[in-house]
Design an enzyme around this catalytic site. Sequence first.
Site, PDB file in Angstrom:
ATOM      1  CG  ASP A  14     -13.513   6.044  -1.378  1.00 19.42           C
ATOM      2  OD1 ASP A  14     -13.486   5.884  -0.137  1.00 19.42           O
ATOM      3  OD2 ASP A  14     -12.482   6.010  -2.091  1.00 19.42           O
ATOM      4  NE  ARG A  46      -3.875   0.522   1.770  1.00 24.73           N
ATOM      5  CZ  ARG A  46      -5.113   0.528   2.244  1.00 24.73           C
ATOM      6  NH1 ARG A  46      -5.391   1.203   3.333  1.00 24.73           N
ATOM      7  NH2 ARG A  46      -6.090  -0.135   1.644  1.00 24.73           N
ATOM      8  NE  ARG A  99     -10.346  -5.510  -0.036  1.00 28.31           N
ATOM      9  CZ  ARG A  99      -9.599  -4.460   0.320  1.00 28.31           C
ATOM     10  NH1 ARG A  99     -10.171  -3.363   0.773  1.00 28.31           N
ATOM     11  NH2 ARG A  99      -8.276  -4.497   0.199  1.00 28.31           N
ATOM     12  CB  CYS A 121     -14.158   0.939  -0.651  1.00 26.31           C
ATOM     13  SG  CYS A 121     -13.717   2.674  -0.492  1.00 26.31           S
ATOM     14  CG  HIS A 141      -8.205   0.179  -3.249  1.00 25.44           C
ATOM     15  ND1 HIS A 141      -7.433  -0.934  -2.936  1.00 25.44           N
ATOM     16  CD2 HIS A 141      -8.906   0.482  -2.107  1.00 25.44           C
ATOM     17  CE1 HIS A 141      -7.657  -1.276  -1.673  1.00 25.44           C
ATOM     18  NE2 HIS A 141      -8.538  -0.449  -1.158  1.00 25.44           N
ATOM     19  CD  GLN A 193     -12.788  -1.883  -1.500  1.00 22.37           C
ATOM     20  OE1 GLN A 193     -12.019  -1.845  -0.568  1.00 22.37           O
ATOM     21  NE2 GLN A 193     -13.999  -2.419  -1.402  1.00 22.37           N
TER      22      GLN A 193
END
Length: 298
Positions: A217, A103, A285, A257, A130, A133
């Site tokens: 988001d 990340r 996830r 998310c 991402h 996701q």
Amino acid sequence: MKRDFISMFNLNKKEIYEIFDLTKKLKESQQKGVAHKIFQEKTLAMIFEKPSLRTRVTFETGMTQLGGHAIYLAPADIKLGTRESVPDAARNLSRWVDLIVARVFAHKTVVDLAQYATIPVINGLSDLEHPCQIMCDLFTIIEKRGALESTTIAYIGDGNNVCNSFIAASSLLGFTLNIATPKGYEPNNDYLAKVKTATLTDDPKEAVTDADIIYTDVWASMGQENELEQRKKTFMPYQLNKELLKSAKKDYQIMHCMPAHRGEEITDAVIDGPASIVFDQAENRLHIQKGIMVWLSK
Ligand code: CP
Ligand code: NVA
């Protein structure tokens, strides 16, 4: 040749559905309590330049369930790019571990890790994308609605990393994506130019009108916290609230998310309401991370 997962554009439709099939099997095994320790003796290095709940916990837990081990490397642990170069970190890790998830702030960092590592590298979020996701979100939509092709997704809010990965996925899988962002906060231009399945407007009502899935988001992503006060003013008309959702058709579902900033991009009534599937989405996830890791290691 080793495979990496840095961008949604790294995969084609067939590969994406291979990962969904694997994920479905792994999820069923987990739910039935059937052991699936196919990663015994394998180790995942987890490089994090930013905070995380879902990505960190699901990769680490996923690795445990697969019989392997995960090492969390916080920003202060390795000081990527400062204590040593990204290529040297990639070369070292490749001699010890089997997979890397990273990340990062700059997308180039995860691209460079993949270039210099001889093991698979996964993008656990960058400023551009991402992809883990979005794989999770699409898997969730298929579970809930049966297919993606007939689905219209409205993405409301900031044209950020999550939005960019959605755009890439819409072109690969052929669902309709209606994006509404304020002027000046549009998603990546090159991504938009590449795809014909995404439309862009600054009118959130227009975007939600035909949507099956309504997605948002945070208004300020990690690293943009100092812009939050200004963004709150600009983005308020894009809040997912009961008033905006009056423009939507009846059987829509709400996705986010997470982390959610309740009272900013989404109200409590909407995220906790009957149309919200955010916690089923968050659960997935775990399963999709396992699917991605197993597929990359094949
Ligand atoms: N959605 C997501 O990636 O959450 P984290 O930032 O907590 O990992
Ligand atoms: N766009 C958000 C996603 C968090 C999971 C961020 O980058 O902070």
